[in-house]
Enzyme design. Sequence first.
Site, PDB file in Angstrom:
ATOM      1  N   GLU A   1      17.384   4.620  38.922  1.00 60.66           N
ATOM      2  CA  GLU A   1      17.554   3.468  39.810  1.00 60.66           C
ATOM      3  C   GLU A   1      16.565   2.381  39.407  1.00 60.66           C
ATOM      4  O   GLU A   1      15.396   2.421  39.841  1.00 60.66           O
ATOM      5  CB  GLU A   1      17.258   3.856  41.260  1.00 60.66           C
ATOM      6  CG  GLU A   1      18.242   4.785  41.893  1.00 60.66           C
ATOM      7  CD  GLU A   1      18.302   4.578  43.403  1.00 60.66           C
ATOM      8  OE1 GLU A   1      19.398   4.359  43.910  1.00 60.66           O
ATOM      9  OE2 GLU A   1      17.252   4.612  44.061  1.00 60.66           O
TER      10      GLU A   1
ATOM     11  N   HIS B   1      12.170   7.885  45.822  1.00 62.90           N
ATOM     12  CA  HIS B   1      12.893   6.609  45.939  1.00 62.90           C
ATOM     13  C   HIS B   1      11.864   5.476  45.882  1.00 62.90           C
ATOM     14  O   HIS B   1      10.776   5.586  46.455  1.00 62.90           O
ATOM     15  CB  HIS B   1      13.677   6.569  47.255  1.00 62.90           C
ATOM     16  CG  HIS B   1      14.625   5.403  47.297  1.00 62.90           C
ATOM     17  ND1 HIS B   1      14.191   4.119  47.521  1.00 62.90           N
ATOM     18  CD2 HIS B   1      15.955   5.321  47.086  1.00 62.90           C
ATOM     19  CE1 HIS B   1      15.231   3.297  47.463  1.00 62.90           C
ATOM     20  NE2 HIS B   1      16.315   4.005  47.200  1.00 62.90           N
TER      21      HIS B   1
HETATM   22  P1  PGA Z   1      21.822  -0.144  46.963  1.00 63.53           P
HETATM   23  O1  PGA Z   1      20.706   0.989  47.177  1.00 63.53           O
HETATM   24  O2  PGA Z   1      23.103   0.572  46.589  1.00 63.53           O
HETATM   25  O3  PGA Z   1      21.905  -0.837  48.288  1.00 63.53           O
HETATM   26  O4  PGA Z   1      21.352  -1.016  45.863  1.00 63.53           O
HETATM   27  C1  PGA Z   1      20.648   2.099  46.339  1.00 63.53           C
HETATM   28  C2  PGA Z   1      19.458   2.934  46.690  1.00 63.53           C
HETATM   29  O5  PGA Z   1      18.424   2.373  47.070  1.00 63.53           O
HETATM   30  O6  PGA Z   1      19.503   4.175  46.602  1.00 63.53           O
END
Ligand code: PGA
Length: 251
Positions: free
Chosen positions: A173, A100
């Site tokens: 992401e 992450h």
């Molecule tokens: P968010 O976070 O939905 O608050 O943008 C997603 C994540 O960091 O996995």
Amino acid sequence: MGISSFLYVANWKMQFSFNEALSFYKKNKNNFDMMTQKSGHRIVLCPSFDVLYAIIKEAQGSLVFFGAQDCSSHNYGAYTGQICAESLAQIGCSYCIIGHSEYRKYAHSTDLGIGKKAVCLIKQNIKPIICVGETWQEYEHGVAEKIIERQIDAVLLALQQANVVADICIAYEPIWSIGSGKTPPIDYIKSIFKYISLKLEVVKNITSLMLLYGGSVTDENVANLKKISELQGLLVGGASLDFQKFEKIVT
Ligand code: PGA
């Protein structure tokens, strides 16, 4: 890929204290199960380490799955502050988020270290949810694929070196999308998914791949995101802390 195999991963980050997380889970336990039954989708809750086992114990007989938010790249040893994949398996985790961007940033984890984490998890039969993604600057410069390639190559190298065969999830992401309320255009996400699946198609060590999107997923933009036919799951941060919002995302 049918919609019934969709994966909804709730990343609670460090947003709840121990007591808050436990009471949020207890309050919504039956609703999580009903949501799972009604939708036919798989829900994975990822609380912070401290409360993970307490919630899993509370969830005996539940239809929901559990995941951790990271794990060590070592099996055991003198690694103060770290948690090994074997312990995660012993307490009942089926998934684990690794790579992450917040963890990469604050814990200074490296691409190779993330590859090693994937190996540790796979050996414990825990499915890694490997996060990849670019910064805003990289997005603007059109080099997202290069960044993602570097991130994925490190994982592939670790899998090959350890000679493990795996079933993995990759969560795309974009760093600039996390918590910002901004999401990339649908066609852009599609092109990244295509890039990742073409790249992994030829890799012998990967038996199956699920493609997830994460970054500012809300009950308002989810319908649009679900138009992406290659999408097999969502990684939800902020909106997973509000049961009603999360339910609207899932159902
Ligand atoms: P968010 O976070 O939905 O608050 O943008 C997603 C994540 O960091 O996995």
